[in-house]
Design a protein around this motif. Structure first.
Motif, PDB file in Angstrom:
ATOM      1  N   ASP A  46       0.842  -1.207   0.000  1.00  0.00           N
ATOM      2  CA  ASP A  46       0.000   0.000   0.000  1.00  0.00           C
ATOM      3  C   ASP A  46       0.875   1.254   0.000  1.00  0.00           C
ATOM      4  N   MET A  52       3.957   5.495  -5.588  1.00  0.00           N
ATOM      5  CA  MET A  52       3.837   5.452  -7.050  1.00  0.00           C
ATOM      6  C   MET A  52       2.947   6.622  -7.493  1.00  0.00           C
ATOM      7  N   LYS A  53       1.884   6.835  -6.726  1.00  0.00           N
ATOM      8  CA  LYS A  53       0.926   7.888  -7.064  1.00  0.00           C
ATOM      9  C   LYS A  53       1.556   9.274  -6.954  1.00  0.00           C
ATOM     10  N   ILE A  59       7.995   3.039 -12.045  1.00  0.00           N
ATOM     11  CA  ILE A  59       7.563   1.681 -12.407  1.00  0.00           C
ATOM     12  C   ILE A  59       8.655   0.614 -12.171  1.00  0.00           C
ATOM     13  N   ALA A  66       7.285  -5.614  -6.370  1.00  0.00           N
ATOM     14  CA  ALA A  66       6.312  -6.659  -6.695  1.00  0.00           C
ATOM     15  C   ALA A  66       6.993  -8.030  -6.733  1.00  0.00           C
ATOM     16  N   LEU A  99      -2.289  -5.965 -16.084  1.00  0.00           N
ATOM     17  CA  LEU A  99      -1.119  -6.828 -15.875  1.00  0.00           C
ATOM     18  C   LEU A  99      -0.836  -7.100 -14.397  1.00  0.00           C
ATOM     19  N   ASP A 101      -0.788  -8.899 -11.063  1.00  0.00           N
ATOM     20  CA  ASP A 101      -1.091 -10.300 -10.747  1.00  0.00           C
ATOM     21  C   ASP A 101      -0.788 -10.728  -9.313  1.00  0.00           C
ATOM     22  N   SER A 145      -9.915 -10.897 -11.621  1.00  0.00           N
ATOM     23  CA  SER A 145      -9.271  -9.834 -10.874  1.00  0.00           C
ATOM     24  C   SER A 145      -9.055  -8.628 -11.791  1.00  0.00           C
ATOM     25  N   ILE A 175     -15.785 -11.812  -8.510  1.00  0.00           N
ATOM     26  CA  ILE A 175     -14.812 -10.793  -8.897  1.00  0.00           C
ATOM     27  C   ILE A 175     -14.130 -10.196  -7.664  1.00  0.00           C
ATOM     28  N   GLY A 176     -12.962  -9.596  -7.901  1.00  0.00           N
ATOM     29  CA  GLY A 176     -12.250  -8.928  -6.816  1.00  0.00           C
ATOM     30  C   GLY A 176     -11.171  -8.026  -7.376  1.00  0.00           C
ATOM     31  N   GLY A 177     -10.510  -7.287  -6.479  1.00  0.00           N
ATOM     32  CA  GLY A 177      -9.491  -6.320  -6.891  1.00  0.00           C
ATOM     33  C   GLY A 177      -9.871  -4.964  -6.328  1.00  0.00           C
ATOM     34  N   SER A 194     -15.415 -10.465  -3.547  1.00  0.00           N
ATOM     35  CA  SER A 194     -14.635 -10.631  -2.311  1.00  0.00           C
ATOM     36  C   SER A 194     -13.583  -9.557  -2.247  1.00  0.00           C
ATOM     37  N   ALA A 197      -8.222 -12.335  -0.310  1.00  0.00           N
ATOM     38  CA  ALA A 197      -8.021 -13.728  -0.719  1.00  0.00           C
ATOM     39  C   ALA A 197      -8.754 -14.704   0.204  1.00  0.00           C
TER      40      ALA A 197
HETATM   41 CO1  B1M Z   1      -0.087  -0.544 -10.841  1.00  0.00          CO
HETATM   42  N1  B1M Z   1      -1.587   0.629 -10.314  1.00  0.00           N
HETATM   43  N2  B1M Z   1      -0.131   0.250 -12.627  1.00  0.00           N
HETATM   44  N3  B1M Z   1       1.514  -1.613 -11.155  1.00  0.00           N
HETATM   45  N4  B1M Z   1      -0.039  -0.878  -9.017  1.00  0.00           N
HETATM   46  C1  B1M Z   1      -2.153   0.422  -8.989  1.00  0.00           C
HETATM   47  C2  B1M Z   1      -3.309  -0.613  -8.980  1.00  0.00           C
HETATM   48  C3  B1M Z   1      -2.615   1.878  -8.561  1.00  0.00           C
HETATM   49  C4  B1M Z   1      -3.791   1.918  -7.547  1.00  0.00           C
HETATM   50  C5  B1M Z   1      -1.383   2.685  -8.072  1.00  0.00           C
HETATM   51  C6  B1M Z   1      -1.701   4.113  -7.718  1.00  0.00           C
HETATM   52  O1  B1M Z   1      -1.800   4.944  -8.570  1.00  0.00           O
HETATM   53  N5  B1M Z   1      -1.897   4.382  -6.437  1.00  0.00           N
HETATM   54  C7  B1M Z   1      -3.006   2.449  -9.976  1.00  0.00           C
HETATM   55  C8  B1M Z   1      -4.454   2.212 -10.422  1.00  0.00           C
HETATM   56  C9  B1M Z   1      -5.302   3.462 -10.412  1.00  0.00           C
HETATM   57  C10 B1M Z   1      -6.683   3.151 -10.854  1.00  0.00           C
HETATM   58  O2  B1M Z   1      -6.949   2.582 -11.875  1.00  0.00           O
HETATM   59  N6  B1M Z   1      -7.627   3.583 -10.053  1.00  0.00           N
HETATM   60  C11 B1M Z   1      -2.013   1.713 -10.873  1.00  0.00           C
HETATM   61  C12 B1M Z   1      -1.616   2.156 -12.161  1.00  0.00           C
HETATM   62  C13 B1M Z   1      -2.170   3.500 -12.592  1.00  0.00           C
HETATM   63  C14 B1M Z   1      -0.765   1.403 -12.999  1.00  0.00           C
HETATM   64  C15 B1M Z   1      -0.279   1.761 -14.419  1.00  0.00           C
HETATM   65  C16 B1M Z   1      -1.352   2.334 -15.360  1.00  0.00           C
HETATM   66  C17 B1M Z   1       0.934   2.731 -14.250  1.00  0.00           C
HETATM   67  C18 B1M Z   1       1.505   3.261 -15.528  1.00  0.00           C
HETATM   68  O3  B1M Z   1       1.977   2.527 -16.356  1.00  0.00           O
HETATM   69  N7  B1M Z   1       1.425   4.559 -15.655  1.00  0.00           N
HETATM   70  C19 B1M Z   1       0.270   0.402 -14.936  1.00  0.00           C
HETATM   71  C20 B1M Z   1      -0.815  -0.428 -15.638  1.00  0.00           C
HETATM   72  C21 B1M Z   1      -0.264  -1.687 -16.267  1.00  0.00           C
HETATM   73  C22 B1M Z   1      -1.377  -2.615 -16.697  1.00  0.00           C
HETATM   74  O4  B1M Z   1      -1.873  -3.375 -15.900  1.00  0.00           O
HETATM   75  N8  B1M Z   1      -1.776  -2.521 -17.949  1.00  0.00           N
HETATM   76  C23 B1M Z   1       0.657  -0.243 -13.640  1.00  0.00           C
HETATM   77  C24 B1M Z   1       1.699  -1.138 -13.527  1.00  0.00           C
HETATM   78  C25 B1M Z   1       2.109  -1.742 -12.353  1.00  0.00           C
HETATM   79  C26 B1M Z   1       3.344  -2.623 -12.243  1.00  0.00           C
HETATM   80  C27 B1M Z   1       3.565  -3.529 -13.470  1.00  0.00           C
HETATM   81  C28 B1M Z   1       4.548  -1.742 -12.060  1.00  0.00           C
HETATM   82  C29 B1M Z   1       3.066  -3.384 -10.893  1.00  0.00           C
HETATM   83  C30 B1M Z   1       2.340  -4.743 -11.075  1.00  0.00           C
HETATM   84  C31 B1M Z   1       3.262  -5.931 -10.946  1.00  0.00           C
HETATM   85  C32 B1M Z   1       2.478  -7.211 -10.803  1.00  0.00           C
HETATM   86  O5  B1M Z   1       1.330  -7.279 -10.410  1.00  0.00           O
HETATM   87  N9  B1M Z   1       3.178  -8.284 -11.152  1.00  0.00           N
HETATM   88  C33 B1M Z   1       2.079  -2.436 -10.209  1.00  0.00           C
HETATM   89  C34 B1M Z   1       1.790  -2.477  -8.813  1.00  0.00           C
HETATM   90  C35 B1M Z   1       2.632  -3.415  -7.974  1.00  0.00           C
HETATM   91  C36 B1M Z   1       0.748  -1.685  -8.227  1.00  0.00           C
HETATM   92  C37 B1M Z   1       0.390  -1.497  -6.735  1.00  0.00           C
HETATM   93  C38 B1M Z   1       1.499  -0.622  -6.136  1.00  0.00           C
HETATM   94  C39 B1M Z   1       0.264  -2.750  -5.890  1.00  0.00           C
HETATM   95  C40 B1M Z   1      -0.754  -3.777  -6.385  1.00  0.00           C
HETATM   96  C41 B1M Z   1      -0.606  -5.024  -5.542  1.00  0.00           C
HETATM   97  O6  B1M Z   1       0.021  -5.964  -5.972  1.00  0.00           O
HETATM   98  N10 B1M Z   1      -1.143  -4.983  -4.297  1.00  0.00           N
HETATM   99  C42 B1M Z   1      -1.014  -0.771  -6.832  1.00  0.00           C
HETATM  100  C43 B1M Z   1      -1.332   0.136  -5.649  1.00  0.00           C
HETATM  101  C44 B1M Z   1      -2.048  -0.631  -4.535  1.00  0.00           C
HETATM  102  O7  B1M Z   1      -2.877  -1.491  -4.792  1.00  0.00           O
HETATM  103  N11 B1M Z   1      -1.760  -0.334  -3.312  1.00  0.00           N
HETATM  104  C45 B1M Z   1      -1.046  -0.293  -8.216  1.00  0.00           C
HETATM  105  C46 B1M Z   1      -0.997  -6.080  -3.346  1.00  0.00           C
HETATM  106  C47 B1M Z   1      -2.088  -7.132  -3.589  1.00  0.00           C
HETATM  107  C48 B1M Z   1      -1.953  -8.263  -2.584  1.00  0.00           C
HETATM  108  O8  B1M Z   1      -3.348  -6.497  -3.412  1.00  0.00           O
HETATM  109  O9  B1M Z   1      -3.953  -6.706  -5.865  1.00  0.00           O
HETATM  110  O10 B1M Z   1      -5.457  -5.416  -4.266  1.00  0.00           O
HETATM  111  P1  B1M Z   1      -4.504  -6.536  -4.512  1.00  0.00           P
HETATM  112  O11 B1M Z   1      -5.269  -7.900  -4.183  1.00  0.00           O
HETATM  113  C49 B1M Z   1      -6.026  -8.109  -3.003  1.00  0.00           C
HETATM  114  C50 B1M Z   1      -7.512  -7.754  -3.148  1.00  0.00           C
HETATM  115  O12 B1M Z   1      -7.752  -6.692  -4.066  1.00  0.00           O
HETATM  116  C51 B1M Z   1      -8.170  -9.041  -3.498  1.00  0.00           C
HETATM  117  O13 B1M Z   1      -7.390 -10.008  -2.810  1.00  0.00           O
HETATM  118  C52 B1M Z   1      -6.008  -9.615  -2.810  1.00  0.00           C
HETATM  119  C53 B1M Z   1      -5.342 -10.063  -1.546  1.00  0.00           C
HETATM  120  O14 B1M Z   1      -6.095  -9.895  -0.404  1.00  0.00           O
HETATM  121  N12 B1M Z   1      -8.270  -9.491  -4.896  1.00  0.00           N
HETATM  122  C54 B1M Z   1      -9.208 -10.396  -5.255  1.00  0.00           C
HETATM  123  C55 B1M Z   1      -7.509  -9.214  -5.970  1.00  0.00           C
HETATM  124  N13 B1M Z   1      -7.935  -9.909  -7.024  1.00  0.00           N
HETATM  125  C56 B1M Z   1      -8.975 -10.651  -6.623  1.00  0.00           C
HETATM  126  C57 B1M Z   1      -9.779 -11.554  -7.329  1.00  0.00           C
HETATM  127  C58 B1M Z   1     -10.815 -12.167  -6.649  1.00  0.00           C
HETATM  128  C59 B1M Z   1     -11.047 -11.902  -5.296  1.00  0.00           C
HETATM  129  C60 B1M Z   1     -10.245 -11.026  -4.570  1.00  0.00           C
HETATM  130  O15 B1M Z   1     -11.560 -13.033  -7.368  1.00  0.00           O
HETATM  131  C61 B1M Z   1     -12.755 -13.407  -6.869  1.00  0.00           C
END
Ligand code: B1M
Length: 210
Positions: A46, A52-53, A59, A66, A99, A101, A145, A175-177, A194, A197
């Motif tokens: 977080d 990042m924001k 990146i 990540a 992307l 994951d 997701s 769905i989630g995310g 949800s 996880a």
């Molecule tokens: Co990205 N990114 N990112 N990023 N990134 C976010 C999501 C963002 C919120 C950051 C920010 O600005 N504060 C923002 C999105 C803004 C928005 O749309 N509202 C953002 C952005 C803008 C971008 C790019 C557009 C940046 C750019 O290029 N200018 C770009 C997009 C690329 C693309 O996808 N096409 C991008 C790229 C990337 C990286 C590649 C650098 C990297 C991803 C690497 C990877 O995943 N292998 C990355 C990362 C790491 C993040 C943050 C920092 C962390 C995400 C994460 O892994 N969290 C993220 C900020 C944040 O979330 N704090 C951000 C940890 C993870 C355990 O949590 O994924 O939420 P989360 O999953 C949770 C729940 O959501 C739920 O369970 C999980 C665990 O409890 N859950 C589900 C998730 N999926 C589920 C499915 C289910 C159920 C529950 O199925 C039923």
């Protein structure tokens, strides 16, 4: 003593080896795997998101964090399981255009630990690939997701594509995310949402046990 703040800081530096060491020593000290996950790793991510924001992290640095998180999750994977395995099949993927994951992998890991068969379609999965796999594999549950507001509509496109293929009644869709919620799930005609996880695993299991 295990220090969650240090874990969060190391996650931000992207030093995967050091992070694994910290996770292992916290486990050795008896810290619960779920506390390490929530208070160390997810909270650390977080902070990465905030930085990042605000432009304090770029990146490539976020990618290193990540990767480090992925490494640390490998240690926690076998420990996050639950009792009472249920039989059932889940296909999971991050929707088209997205992307991110780490969260999806965590959900997949927990589902597997709960004894469900998990087919992970990866990231950037188009609706037609979800449909193909529903037809071929006949899962109980499809889990999607999305981490971007711009890719959320792909969830609706996928629900619609599964319906158009004539398979909507055979499968539950969840769905989630970070950007999605129960209201969005209702709006697009998914069966459930949800926030994390653990609850995704409970929900998927409830759709698998008959
Ligand atoms: Co990205 N990114 N990112 N990023 N990134 C976010 C999501 C963002 C919120 C950051 C920010 O600005 N504060 C923002 C999105 C803004 C928005 O749309 N509202 C953002 C952005 C803008 C971008 C790019 C557009 C940046 C750019 O290029 N200018 C770009 C997009 C690329 C693309 O996808 N096409 C991008 C790229 C990337 C990286 C590649 C650098 C990297 C991803 C690497 C990877 O995943 N292998 C990355 C990362 C790491 C993040 C943050 C920092 C962390 C995400 C994460 O892994 N969290 C993220 C900020 C944040 O979330 N704090 C951000 C940890 C993870 C355990 O949590 O994924 O939420 P989360 O999953 C949770 C729940 O959501 C739920 O369970 C999980 C665990 O409890 N859950 C589900 C998730 N999926 C589920 C499915 C289910 C159920 C529950 O199925 C039923």
């Amino acid at each position: 003593m295990a220090d969650m703040n240090t874990m969060q800081e190391i996650l931000q530096t992207g030093d995967g080896d050091k992070l694994r060491e910290l996770v292992q020593s916290a486990l050795d000290e008896g810290v619960k795997p779920s506390d390490i996950l929530n208070q160390g790793l997810i909270s650390g991510m977080d902070v990465v998101g905030e930085k990042m924001k605000t432009g304090e992290m770029f990146i490539p640095e976020v990618l290193m964090s990540a990767r480090a998180m992925g490494n640390a999750l490998e240690i926690l994977k076998p420990l996050l399981g639950e009792e009472g395995a249920a039989a059932g099949k889940v296909i999971i993927g991050t929707v088209k255009g997205d992307l991110h994951d780490i969260g999806k992998n965590l959900v997949a890991m927990m589902l597997e630990s709960a004894g469900l068969e998990v087919i992970d379609l990866g990231v950037d999965v188009p609706p037609e690939v979800f449909v193909e796999n529903v037809v071929k594999l006949k899962p109980n549950v499809v889990a999607m997701s999305a981490l971007l507001t711009t890719t959320m509509p792909m969830m609706k496109a996928t629900v619609d594509a599964i319906a158009e293929s004539g398979n909507r009644e055979q499968v539950k869709i969840i769905i989630g995310g970070a950007p999605v919620n129960q209201g969005y799930a209702d709006e697009i005609g998914a069966d459930g949402y949800s926030s994390d996880a653990g609850s995704a695993t409970q929900l998927a299991k409830s759709y698998c046990v008959h």
